[in-house]
Every structure is written in structure tokens, then in C-alpha cells.
Design a protein around this motif. Structure first.
Motif, mmCIF file in Angstrom:
data_model
loop_
_atom_site.group_PDB
_atom_site.id
_atom_site.type_symbol
_atom_site.label_atom_id
_atom_site.label_comp_id
_atom_site.label_asym_id
_atom_site.label_seq_id
_atom_site.Cartn_x
_atom_site.Cartn_y
_atom_site.Cartn_z
ATOM 1 N N HIS A 134 41.572 49.589 38.809
ATOM 2 C CA HIS A 134 41.501 48.285 38.182
ATOM 3 C C HIS A 134 41.697 47.157 39.202
ATOM 4 O O HIS A 134 40.943 46.186 39.231
ATOM 5 C CB HIS A 134 42.550 48.197 37.069
ATOM 6 N N HIS A 170 39.046 44.110 40.765
ATOM 7 C CA HIS A 170 39.261 42.671 41.012
ATOM 8 C C HIS A 170 38.773 42.320 42.423
ATOM 9 O O HIS A 170 38.083 41.319 42.619
ATOM 10 C CB HIS A 170 40.756 42.319 40.934
ATOM 11 N N CYS A 202 43.666 38.243 33.202
ATOM 12 C CA CYS A 202 43.572 39.684 32.937
ATOM 13 C C CYS A 202 44.858 40.193 32.308
ATOM 14 O O CYS A 202 45.944 39.737 32.649
ATOM 15 C CB CYS A 202 43.296 40.446 34.234
ATOM 16 N N GLY A 237 45.571 43.580 32.283
ATOM 17 C CA GLY A 237 45.711 44.976 32.742
ATOM 18 C C GLY A 237 46.913 45.197 33.644
ATOM 19 O O GLY A 237 47.771 44.319 33.799
ATOM 20 N N HIS A 258 48.244 46.037 37.480
ATOM 21 C CA HIS A 258 47.747 45.812 38.845
ATOM 22 C C HIS A 258 48.752 46.271 39.890
ATOM 23 O O HIS A 258 49.935 46.434 39.595
ATOM 24 C CB HIS A 258 47.440 44.317 39.049
HETATM 25 ZN ZN LIG Z 1 42.990 43.117 35.922
#
Ligand SMILES: [Zn+2]
Length: 404
Positions: A102, A106, A199, A201, A203
Motif C-alpha cells: 500500500h 503511494h 487515505c 489505509g 502505511h
Molecule cells: Zn494509503
């Protein structure tokens, strides 16, 4: 007030936590799903698969985002009761893998923006690799590899990755890589001096944790360029697979790995040349074989010679060549068969001055072979899967010719 506090928002590396069960439900296709007041489990979303792990030792096989209703932890085995305090544990190797893919996305997406002004439209983590769809019109090895090189340099510079929560007004003045997909307060992921994107998510702490990025392949798809890439441990696994394949091929040529491609290309060329020579030799052989077969053929009362023969392992093309060489001789009828692996093949042909409907004979013979065939009155082809009846089919046809 959100039902579930999402601990992964503030710390992507937190894998052990305690929480209280606020709901136990079977609304996920009959599976038991647990809702907690807080969780470190990331639910599937934003192109990133959900976490797995355990709740009080029971397997969490899936995690689903139910929005305002919280995060659903689908459990296998004993489920805790409502209000129980449970200990959760996220599977770290899987989480680390997702962090690498992920965060890698980016970085790679920003590399395409920086170099080619080409934004990413979508992203998917798959079983062994990932995909991004990029607005890139002219993909080529050099273009793709320039982006890969920039992305890896950013990884090896080990830049910090920080989370910033901002209001929509604050966000409006910031150079975001992509438009926010949601209303209200925004969670921005900032890669120091390189990328800023909204985002939700998980990281890496720093870019170095991604390890490296490699692109496996790309293709044009729906007006975009679909790029398949691997990051972190997946890049190493992919290198191992690629190296094993390359070494196996090199071993066939008794050469080093990097010398195999040109030797393989050489072999393909040689193979084509051999096929050309075989075709020429087959024609020569067919003419010689035709003379031998003709000399042993019996003539019917009307002077027609019937050549009937069954071969082993000859393809239809080879039989046809022989048939053509034979019917170049006057008053000749040819009934050829071949057992080619699990298939019986037939070619019937006659010279222009011989009589008989080869197509009709072929259709009848193929009934015996459980197959099909046909053609023209002077040349017909067919076959079937009943190989044991091949001799019988040829004999029966020869008899029906001599009887007519
Ligand atoms: Zn992300």
C-alpha cells in the motif's frame, strides 16, 4: 460517536490490543461477527485487503467495514459474549505485506505524477502482486523504469511518513495528489517532500520499510495503462520465482542465466529452419513411398489400382502429401489411415481418371470410427476416436470399391 475506535489510524504497527465486545451478530452470511469498542484490525477497503488474526485465540478470518456500525470481525471457533473484554492480535506478516504494497503504491503513483503528470485512477492488492491503473499514454520499458527508479530512490532515502488530520478548508489549499473521496475531516498521508494524499489505509513509518518496488508487467486497458508491481517481501518472492525460471531455462542450454535469451532465440530460428527442411524431405519421401506402395498394389478388373495402407503416428498433412504423390499416377485410388496418438485419421483420394465418390466413402468409414469426415469426390479427409476400428474401416472401403 463511532461504535468502533480505529486504532490502526493512529498506529499502523500496533498488533496487540484489548477491547470490549459491543455486539455479537450473525449478519455476515450466517458467520459469527464481533463488533468491538476499539480495534487494531484493518477492514477490507481502499484496494487493501483486511487483516486476519485472533480474538481470545479464536481465528479472525475476515474484517469488514460496516461504516457507522463499526468493524465486523468474522470469527471461526468460540465467540466471546457481549461486554466481554477480549485480547486481539493481528497477523503481523500479512499486515506488514499490506503496509509495503500500500505504501509502495503511494510512492509509485507519485513517481508517475512527478515524471509524467500521470495520475493513478485505481489500485488493487492481489494474491501475489498489485495493480495500478495510470493515465499514461505511451508506456514503454524506459518510461516505466524511470518511474520505478525514482520510487526506489525515495524508498532508499528512508523519508518519514506522517499522518495529518485537516479540515476540508485546509485541504483545499494543499497540493493533494488525488481528490478526497469523503466529506468532513480528512486524514492525509505525507511522505516527506514527495507525496501528500488523503487515505484511510495502513502505511509504513518510513519509506525504507517498503524495501523496494519492481514492475512485473504492463498493458493498455480501457484507455489507461495497467501496471502490475510488487513491493517489499513480494518483490523478493517475485525475484526468486523469476530467477528460478531463468536458471531452469539456462540449464537446458547449459549456459549462464543471462545468456539464455539469445540461445533460446537461436534455437527458435533453428527450429523454424528444420521445419522447412522437413517439409521438403517429406515431399521427397512421399514420392519414393508412393512408388513402393504402387508396385505392391493390386489392380481391380477395370485396371484401377487401389492402394490401401495404415501407418503409425502420421498427421493429416503427411497422409495428404502421400495421397497427392500417389494420385499423380493414372487409374489410382488411395485409402490411407494413421493411428496418431488417440486419433484415427483417414485420407481417401483418386486420380482424375479413376471413378468413385471419396467423400461418400469417407462419411461411411468415419461412422465406424465414431468420427466425422468429408470432402470432394476426388479427395476426402476424416477421422475418429475409435482407433481399434481403423484397419476394419480401410478394409471395408477397399472391398466396397472392388465390389462396385
Ligand atoms: Zn494509503
Amino acid at each position: 460517536m463511532m461504535v468502533t475506535e480505529r486504532l490502526y489510524y493512529s498506529d499502523s504497527h500496533l498488533i496487540e490490543f484489548e477491547a470490549r465486545v459491543v455486539d455479537v451478530t450473525d449478519r455476515v452470511s450466517g458467520w459469527t461477527a464481533i463488533v468491538l469498542n476499539r480495534t487494531a484490525f484493518y477492514p477490507t477497503g481502499g484496494g487493501q485487503p483486511g487483516d486476519t488474526g485472533t480474538l481470545n485465540g479464536s481465528r479472525v478470518v475476515e474484517c469488514i467495514d460496516d461504516g457507522e456500525s463499526g468493524v465486523l470481525h468474522v470469527v471461526q471457533g468460540a465467540a466471546p459474549a457481549r461486554d466481554a473484554i477480549v485480547r486481539g492480535r493481528v497477523d503481523w506478516p500479512r499486515r506488514l505485506d499490506h503496509i509495503q504494497q500500500h505504501t509502495g503504491q503511494h510512492i509509485l503513483s507519485q513517481a508517475f505524477v512527478t515524471l509524467f503528470n500521470a495520475p493513478t485512477k485505481s489500485f488493487r492488492v492481489m494474491e501475489t502482486s498489485c495493480e495500478i491503473d495510470v493515465e499514461l499514454n505511451n508506456p514503454g520499458t524506459e518510461i516505466i523504469e524511470r518511474a520505478v527508479e525514482l520510487a526506489n530512490n525515495v524508498i532508499w532515502e528512508d523519508r518519514s511518513i506522517t499522518i495529518r488530520n485537516v479540515t476540508p478548508d485546509e485541504a483545499a489549499d494543499l497540493p493533494l495528489r488525488k481528490e478526497p473521496a469523503r466529506e468532513g475531516e480528512l486524514r492525509l498521508i505525507e511522505i516527506e517532500g514527495f507525496d501528500l494524499a488523503p487515505c484511510g489505509g495502513t502505511h509504513a513509518y518510513r519509506t525504507g520499510e517498503v524495501g523496494m518496488i519492481a514492475v512485473r508487467s504492463w498493458e493498455r486497458a480501457k484507455g489507461l495503462t495497467r501496471i502490475e508491481f510488487v513491493a517489499g517481501t513480494r518483490a523478493l518472492a517475485d525475484y526468486r520465482r523469476a530467477n528460478r525460471s531463468a536458471r531452469e531455462i539456462a540449464a537446458m542450454f547449459s549456459t549462464g542465466r543471462d545468456d539464455a535469451p539469445h540461445l533460446a532465440a537461436q534455437m527458435v530460428e533453428e527450429n523454424k529452419e528444420l521445419h522447412r527442411r522437413i517439409r521438403v524431405l517429406e515431399e521427397v519421401a512421399a514420392r519414393v513411398e508412393a512408388i513402393e506402395l504402387l508396385s505392391s498394389a493390386k489392380a481391380n478388373t477395370d485396371g484401377t489400382r487401389v492402394v490401401a495402407h495404415v501407418f503409425e503416428a502420421r498427421d493429416a498433412e503427411c497422409l495428404k502429401k502421400l495421397a497427392l504423390a500417389l494420385i499423380a499416377n493414372p487409374k489410382t485410388i488411395v485409402l490411407l489411415g494413421s493411428r496418431d496418438k488417440d486419433t484415427a485419421r483417414l485420407v481417401f483420394a483418386r486420380a482424375a481418371d479413376a471413378s468413385g465418390d471419396m467423400s461418400a466413402l469417407m462419411r461411411d468409414a468415419c461412422v465406424l470410427l465414431d468420427g466425422r469426415g468429408g470432402g470432394k469426390p476426388d479427395m476426402a479427409q476424416g477421422g475418429g476416436k475409435n482407433v481399434t476400428k481403423l484397419n476394419e474401416a480401410i478394409e471395408w472401403t477397399a472391398q466396397s470399391l472392388s465390389g462396385s
